[in-house]
Scaffold this active site. Sequence first.
Site, PDB file in Angstrom:
ATOM      1  N   ILE A  66       5.085  13.082  -1.728  1.00 40.53           N
ATOM      2  CA  ILE A  66       6.474  13.751  -1.353  1.00 40.53           C
ATOM      3  C   ILE A  66       6.129  14.537   0.019  1.00 40.53           C
ATOM      4  O   ILE A  66       5.266  15.620  -0.046  1.00 40.53           O
ATOM      5  CB  ILE A  66       6.722  14.772  -2.645  1.00 40.53           C
ATOM      6  CG1 ILE A  66       6.956  13.771  -3.890  1.00 40.53           C
ATOM      7  CG2 ILE A  66       7.968  15.168  -2.166  1.00 40.53           C
ATOM      8  CD1 ILE A  66       6.775  14.634  -5.171  1.00 40.53           C
ATOM      9  N   GLU A 118      -1.789  11.744  -5.798  1.00 37.13           N
ATOM     10  CA  GLU A 118      -2.858  12.081  -6.770  1.00 37.13           C
ATOM     11  C   GLU A 118      -2.454  13.277  -7.578  1.00 37.13           C
ATOM     12  O   GLU A 118      -2.661  13.685  -8.651  1.00 37.13           O
ATOM     13  CB  GLU A 118      -4.190  11.988  -6.165  1.00 37.13           C
ATOM     14  CG  GLU A 118      -4.560  10.405  -5.537  1.00 37.13           C
ATOM     15  CD  GLU A 118      -4.255  10.396  -4.100  1.00 37.13           C
ATOM     16  OE1 GLU A 118      -3.076  10.852  -3.761  1.00 37.13           O
ATOM     17  OE2 GLU A 118      -5.268  10.009  -3.358  1.00 37.13           O
ATOM     18  N   CYS A 126      -7.292  16.199  -2.740  1.00 34.24           N
ATOM     19  CA  CYS A 126      -7.243  15.387  -3.929  1.00 34.24           C
ATOM     20  C   CYS A 126      -8.449  15.365  -4.660  1.00 34.24           C
ATOM     21  O   CYS A 126      -8.520  15.750  -5.844  1.00 34.24           O
ATOM     22  CB  CYS A 126      -6.523  14.102  -3.966  1.00 34.24           C
ATOM     23  SG  CYS A 126      -4.687  14.184  -3.407  1.00 34.24           S
TER      24      CYS A 126
END
Length: 139
Positions: free
Chosen positions: A46, A58, A96
């Site tokens: 996003i 993730e 992530c």
Amino acid sequence: MNDSQKEELLKKAKEMLAFAYTPYSNFKVGAALLCKSGKVFGGCNIENAAYGPSNCAERTAFFNAVSSGERGFEAIAIVGGPNGQIKDFCPPCGVCRQVMMEFCKPKEFIILLQNDKGQIKEFTLEELLPLGFGAANLE
């Protein structure tokens, strides 16, 4: 984790590409996170015009799962590419990997990647984040 479970996880990650919000990079990423409970949580990237507030697929999957009460995780499948067209393998970024380190056992947590040829690469978190910093470092 058997081959059927891996294929289902990769299928879910591909489905999540459709939900990605990427008006700036047009690089869509989908993720599917398998919890120890058996539940699967999807995630997509996003973007935000300010870039910093953007969120990777993730992390979206992890935050979705954690906010639903999950704390045990087995594996994540990640796919991505320009305009949602999978080309090469799409490994998780460093941020992530650090989020994964917070919630997963590095020697056990599996990261699955797939390219446009259907080839699958499988890594442990420890392989992608050697000497990762986690809660044990604060003890």
